[in-house]
Write an enzyme that holds these catalytic residues in place. Structure first.
Site, PDB file in Angstrom:
ATOM      1  N   HIS A  86       0.183  -6.975  -7.747  1.00  0.00           N
ATOM      2  CA  HIS A  86       0.074  -6.372  -6.506  1.00  0.00           C
ATOM      3  C   HIS A  86       1.000  -5.164  -6.205  1.00  0.00           C
ATOM      4  O   HIS A  86       2.085  -5.011  -6.823  1.00  0.00           O
ATOM      5  CB  HIS A  86       0.238  -7.432  -5.143  1.00  0.00           C
ATOM      6  CG  HIS A  86      -0.693  -8.581  -5.153  1.00  0.00           C
ATOM      7  ND1 HIS A  86      -0.722  -9.241  -3.888  1.00  0.00           N
ATOM      8  CD2 HIS A  86      -1.660  -8.923  -5.941  1.00  0.00           C
ATOM      9  CE1 HIS A  86      -1.506 -10.364  -4.121  1.00  0.00           C
ATOM     10  NE2 HIS A  86      -2.210 -10.018  -5.303  1.00  0.00           N
ATOM     11  N   GLU A  88       3.165  -4.057  -3.792  1.00  0.00           N
ATOM     12  CA  GLU A  88       4.328  -4.609  -3.470  1.00  0.00           C
ATOM     13  C   GLU A  88       5.190  -5.226  -4.534  1.00  0.00           C
ATOM     14  O   GLU A  88       6.427  -4.919  -4.761  1.00  0.00           O
ATOM     15  CB  GLU A  88       4.373  -5.536  -2.482  1.00  0.00           C
ATOM     16  CG  GLU A  88       3.488  -5.018  -0.985  1.00  0.00           C
ATOM     17  CD  GLU A  88       2.321  -5.064  -1.024  1.00  0.00           C
ATOM     18  OE1 GLU A  88       1.569  -4.757   0.207  1.00  0.00           O
ATOM     19  OE2 GLU A  88       1.478  -5.451  -2.077  1.00  0.00           O
ATOM     20  N   CYS A 116       1.281  -9.783   1.328  1.00  0.00           N
ATOM     21  CA  CYS A 116       0.673 -11.303   1.202  1.00  0.00           C
ATOM     22  C   CYS A 116       1.818 -12.318   1.067  1.00  0.00           C
ATOM     23  O   CYS A 116       2.866 -11.809   0.893  1.00  0.00           O
ATOM     24  CB  CYS A 116      -0.325 -11.476  -0.034  1.00  0.00           C
ATOM     25  SG  CYS A 116       0.575 -11.285  -1.531  1.00  0.00           S
ATOM     26  N   CYS A 119       3.960 -11.464  -2.019  1.00  0.00           N
ATOM     27  CA  CYS A 119       4.711 -10.477  -2.137  1.00  0.00           C
ATOM     28  C   CYS A 119       5.909 -10.844  -1.282  1.00  0.00           C
ATOM     29  O   CYS A 119       6.747 -10.392  -1.583  1.00  0.00           O
ATOM     30  CB  CYS A 119       3.671  -9.266  -1.636  1.00  0.00           C
ATOM     31  SG  CYS A 119       2.606  -8.789  -3.008  1.00  0.00           S
TER      32      CYS A 119
END
Length: 148
Positions: A86, A88, A116, A119
């Site tokens: 992801h 992040e 999320c 993260c």
């Protein structure tokens, strides 16, 4: 921290971020003309556009501390075939690699959308101070550990 045993939190952060001792990113980060929240978020959206142009999911993130970007990344879930890549997570990894340490205390995570739970947990373990997301600069506060 030389000669001392790393804390449990630091050890977990290192494992989550995949930080190798002494690892550093090669390419310098060009700092935005506005070294503040709007400029950092604009860069996160630049990272989002970079992800989309590469055929990945439309997410981007930046880690900033003391008026400077210390890590940035687009999503790489599709292009690297890595479900944990992801934006992040990648920005946290980039910052940790550039600094040569997993402790990102005092830094702020700027992302194109709300991080999320995975993260947010990584941001918590890395010592991120605050999470800001979206064009409206929504302050999600200090990262917390939550159950999925």
């Amino acid at each position: 921290m030389t000669g001392t045993k790393p804390s449990r939190r630091a050890a977990i952060a290192g494992a989550l971020l995949g930080v190798a001792a002494g690892a550093r990113a090669e390419t310098p980060i060009v700092q935005p003309p506005q070294p503040e929240a709007r400029g950092f978020m604009a860069r996160a959206f630049d990272m989002r556009r970079k992800a989309e142009a590469a055929g990945d999911q439309g997410y981007g993130a930046v880690v900033a501390r003391e008026g400077r970007i210390i890590g940035q990344a687009p999503s790489a879930v599709v292009t690297r075939q890595d479900p944990t890549a992801h934006a992040e997570m990648e920005a946290l990894r980039d910052a940790a690699s550039r600094l040569g340490r997993r402790d990102l205390a005092g830094a702020v995570l700027y992302s194109s959308s709300r991080p999320c739970p995975m993260c947010e947990a990584a941001a918590y373990w890395a010592g991120i101070e605050r999470m800001i997301h979206g064009e409206g600069l929504t302050d999600a506060g200090r990262p917390r550990l939550t159950r999925c």
